[in-house]
Design a protein around this motif. Structure first.
Motif, mmCIF file in Angstrom:
data_model
loop_
_atom_site.group_PDB
_atom_site.id
_atom_site.type_symbol
_atom_site.label_atom_id
_atom_site.label_comp_id
_atom_site.label_asym_id
_atom_site.label_seq_id
_atom_site.Cartn_x
_atom_site.Cartn_y
_atom_site.Cartn_z
ATOM 1 N N ASP A 130 0.804 -1.231 0.000
ATOM 2 C CA ASP A 130 0.000 0.000 0.000
ATOM 3 C C ASP A 130 0.836 1.280 0.000
ATOM 4 O O ASP A 130 0.289 2.374 0.114
ATOM 5 C CB ASP A 130 -0.996 -0.006 1.166
ATOM 6 N N TYR A 187 -0.252 3.827 -2.618
ATOM 7 C CA TYR A 187 -1.562 4.398 -2.268
ATOM 8 C C TYR A 187 -1.396 5.534 -1.261
ATOM 9 O O TYR A 187 -1.982 6.609 -1.401
ATOM 10 C CB TYR A 187 -2.473 3.300 -1.713
ATOM 11 N N HIS A 188 -0.559 5.290 -0.246
ATOM 12 C CA HIS A 188 -0.337 6.348 0.745
ATOM 13 C C HIS A 188 0.374 7.553 0.124
ATOM 14 O O HIS A 188 0.107 8.693 0.499
ATOM 15 C CB HIS A 188 0.458 5.805 1.935
ATOM 16 N N THR A 202 -2.345 9.632 -1.566
ATOM 17 C CA THR A 202 -3.493 10.107 -0.773
ATOM 18 C C THR A 202 -3.111 10.938 0.453
ATOM 19 O O THR A 202 -3.941 11.667 0.983
ATOM 20 C CB THR A 202 -4.355 8.915 -0.282
ATOM 21 N N ASP A 237 1.572 -7.576 -8.859
ATOM 22 C CA ASP A 237 1.062 -6.643 -7.853
ATOM 23 C C ASP A 237 0.566 -5.348 -8.498
ATOM 24 O O ASP A 237 -0.313 -4.679 -7.964
ATOM 25 C CB ASP A 237 2.183 -6.254 -6.861
ATOM 26 N N GLU A 277 -3.097 -4.711 -9.392
ATOM 27 C CA GLU A 277 -3.822 -4.681 -8.120
ATOM 28 C C GLU A 277 -3.616 -3.338 -7.421
ATOM 29 O O GLU A 277 -4.542 -2.752 -6.869
ATOM 30 C CB GLU A 277 -3.316 -5.811 -7.207
ATOM 31 N N GLN A 278 -2.381 -2.867 -7.457
ATOM 32 C CA GLN A 278 -2.091 -1.566 -6.834
ATOM 33 C C GLN A 278 -2.762 -0.439 -7.623
ATOM 34 O O GLN A 278 -3.251 0.528 -7.040
ATOM 35 C CB GLN A 278 -0.575 -1.345 -6.760
ATOM 36 N N LYS A 315 -5.508 -0.541 -9.105
ATOM 37 C CA LYS A 315 -6.926 -0.511 -8.741
ATOM 38 C C LYS A 315 -7.142 0.523 -7.635
ATOM 39 O O LYS A 315 -8.115 1.263 -7.631
ATOM 40 C CB LYS A 315 -7.328 -1.910 -8.253
ATOM 41 N N GLN A 316 -6.191 0.578 -6.677
ATOM 42 C CA GLN A 316 -6.278 1.570 -5.595
ATOM 43 C C GLN A 316 -5.939 2.978 -6.081
ATOM 44 O O GLN A 316 -6.477 3.965 -5.606
ATOM 45 C CB GLN A 316 -5.289 1.229 -4.481
ATOM 46 N N LEU A 317 -5.009 3.044 -7.041
ATOM 47 C CA LEU A 317 -4.465 4.355 -7.434
ATOM 48 C C LEU A 317 -5.330 5.071 -8.468
ATOM 49 O O LEU A 317 -5.456 6.294 -8.438
ATOM 50 C CB LEU A 317 -3.052 4.189 -8.015
ATOM 51 N N HIS A 322 -7.665 8.031 -7.971
ATOM 52 C CA HIS A 322 -7.049 9.258 -7.452
ATOM 53 C C HIS A 322 -6.191 9.982 -8.480
ATOM 54 O O HIS A 322 -6.130 11.203 -8.496
ATOM 55 C CB HIS A 322 -6.176 8.935 -6.230
ATOM 56 N N GLU A 326 -8.462 -3.121 -15.325
ATOM 57 C CA GLU A 326 -8.837 -2.585 -14.011
ATOM 58 C C GLU A 326 -9.569 -1.254 -14.184
ATOM 59 O O GLU A 326 -10.559 -0.984 -13.489
ATOM 60 C CB GLU A 326 -7.605 -2.401 -13.115
#
Lengths: 453, 113
Positions: A19, A22-23, A26, A61, A64-65, A67-69, A72, A99
């Motif tokens: 993560d 992501y941090h 954000t 990975d 998958e990462q 997907k979070q990013l 944003h 994704e």
């Protein structure tokens, strides 16, 4: 032209904190996130995955990462640069578009850099007389041609710059240098000339500081590890770069970790050779020119960096099947823990001789006593427990396999108070070795394609 | 002038890694006043002797006065390097700490200063 950009480190290797990127997007303002996924061993693993499944061969990975990013980065105008494409950046791009599709995100531009992978060109190159001699042994690559698993050129920053110029929100590369991922956005945003060597060196040094993730923001810090706050929430480093080539290393507020002169210096010294000659495809950076200065809490200014012209060569890294290895371990306890472990080692070695097994090396280490420090480690009077760790490496798979079956029997046939064989027999693992070589830049044609969904 | 025998870790920190079969050890003075001590005491010969039985090749030393640091290359140290090595520490990650165990002699006045 912007007067500063903030480039965040999001990943230091394939397997780093999932993560972290992501941090980075954000918890505060950044313009770019660079994610380094590739070590030499990674390329051969990816190549094997691709051989089994043509749609694999990249850092799994990463989609998958993303997907979070993805939700944003468009809104905040953050661009991602990564070498996680491995040996299949095109498939990686497709996976990220999938994704985006699932999230309903449209108008996303992904740039793909290819041309680094020369595995399919090897025979042609050899036929042309390109010898790809080993930089250490001077042997020609034909010596190991049949064993080669992967062969890639380390590309520099320029193909990424081109992708950014063409509007890519995300740039996926294969074997690009770790440092090029950070240098590229600086060239793009500040309009630096490709032959402005001091600037190329400055961006390269910034890249060296970011490429190992939190290793410059308090991770693995030998200076004073107790002084590093909240490692569980360690903030990855951010380079705030300026057009003159200077930059500040910092991290987001409300994160753990530490950015100090000492943490930055440790990373600057990491895995370098002659500091006056840090060679990349983009320049030769002089690490003896670097100045560092604490400018505030978790803020270190880096400046004064000079560089020299790039060489006419790209570095090639080929990986090849070398042989097989297996490593097993047993734990011996008091009384006489060390003596018993040593006796077990002798018994095992006698059995291996009796079985007439051929190995290139048999290595015994006593974990907990001296496996890392060797003769530098004093042996205490009384030892409560020690791990006997024994490994073999050889060319014959069958022999390595037989070795794997010889460890567990020691529990019932050897010295007493022994445990720790829950993992079963160690299986032979492929040993992949590396073949470093140089190739003339003119023989390599990096390609850049930007696609929008 | 009175000398005190200390471990290198008291006046320096370090980071290490791999370059093929060689280990790289960067040693950084904890304060700039200690850099001349590093220059004087961490020679190619003393470092080679310190790593006897670990480093089986030549030792190279490079100076980075700008960072108050020295970089050492310990050749033939990692048992074949990276993926080939059978060593627990195949990538030389702990060589930096091993370096800091070295005993050196330092002027008392420098330590108390």
């Amino acid at each position: 032209m912007k007067d500063r950009i903030r480039i965040a480190s999001g990943q230091g290797f394939w397997g780093d904190l999932f993560d972290a990127p992501y941090h980075q997007v954000t918890k505060g303002q950044v313009d770019y996130v660079m994610m380094d996924f590739l070590a030499e061993v990674t390329m051969s693993i990816m190549q094997k995955q691709k051989l089994r499944n043509p749609s694999m061969g990249y850092a799994r990975d990463l989609p998958e990462q993303m997907k979070q990013l993805l939700p944003h980065i468009k809104a905040k105008n953050i661009r991602i640069i990564t070498n996680g494409g491995g040996v299949n950046p095109v498939a990686c791009k497709d996976a990220i578009f999938q994704e985006a599709e699932k999230l309903g995100i449209r108008g996303l531009k992904i740039g793909v850099v290819t041309g680094d992978d020369i595995i399919d060109r090897l025979d042609d190159l050899i036929a042309q007389g390109v010898e790809l001699r080993n930089m250490e042994t001077d042997a020609p690559i034909t010596d190991i041609r049949d064993q080669i698993v992967s062969a890639n050129v380390y590309l520099g920053a320029m193909p990424i710059v081109k992708a950014l110029q063409n509007g890519a929100d995300i740039v996926i590369t294969g074997r690009t240098t770790d440092t090029g991922l950070t240098l590229a956005p600086m060239i793009h945003e500040f309009g630096w000339a490709e032959d402005d060597w001091d600037k190329m060196a400055a961006g390269t040094v910034a890249g060296h500081i970011l490429e190992c993730g939190a290793q410059s923001s308090g991770g693995n810090f030998l200076g004073d590890w107790r002084s590093v706050p909240d490692m569980a929430h360690i903030g990855f480093p951010i380079a705030e770069a300026y057009p003159d080539g200077s930059f500040c290393i910092t991290k987001h507020e409300d994160t753990g970790g530490l950015v100090s002169e000492a943490t930055v210096k440790e990373q600057l010294l990491y895995e370098i050779g002659d500091p006056r000659e840090y060679i990349t495809p983009d320049c030769i950076a002089d690490f003896t020119s670097i100045r560092v200065e604490q400018k505030g809490e978790n803020r270190v200014r880096v400046y004064g960096i000079t560089g020299r012209p790039a060489t006419p060569f790209f570095k090639v890294s080929a990986s090849y099947q070398y042989g097989y290895s297996a490593i097993g371990s047993l734990t011996y306890t008091w009384p006489d823990a060390y003596e018993k472990a040593q006796a077990a080692d002798q018994i095992l070695r006698q059995r291996l001789r009796d079985l007439e097994l051929e190995f290139e090396e048999i290595r015994t280490e006593y974990v907990g006593l001296n496996s890392c420090f060797g003769p530098l480690a004093p042996i205490p009077e009384e030892i409560s427990e020690v791990v006997l760790r024994i490994g073999v490496r050889g060319k014959i798979r069958k022999h390595v396999d037989i070795f794997g079956g010889e460890i567990a029997p020691l529990i019932l046939t050897g010295p007493p108070s022994v445990t720790g064989f829950a993992g079963g027999r160690p299986k032979p693992k492929d040993v992949i070795a590396y073949w470093p070589a140089l190739i003339e830049k003119s023989l390599i044609r990096p390609r850049v394609l930007v696609e929008e969904n | 002038m009175a000398k005190r025998r200390i471990r290198l870790i008291e006046i320096a920190h370090a980071r290490s890694g791999d370059k093929g079969d060689a280990g790289n050890v960067g040693v950084i003075a904890r304060d700039e006043r200690f850099y001349p001590v590093l220059i004087e005491q961490l020679t190619v010969d003393t470092v080679k002797k310190h790593f006897e039985g670990i480093c089986h090749g030549t030792v190279e030393r490079y100076e980075l006065p700008n960072l108050g640091a020295l970089n050492f290359i310990l050749n033939n140290t990692l048992g074949g390097g990276g993926t080939v090595s059978l060593k627990q520490d195949a990538q030389g990650k702990t060589l930096g700490a091993a370096m800091l165990r070295m005993e050196i002699e330092v002027d008392e006045s420098l330590l108390d200063g």
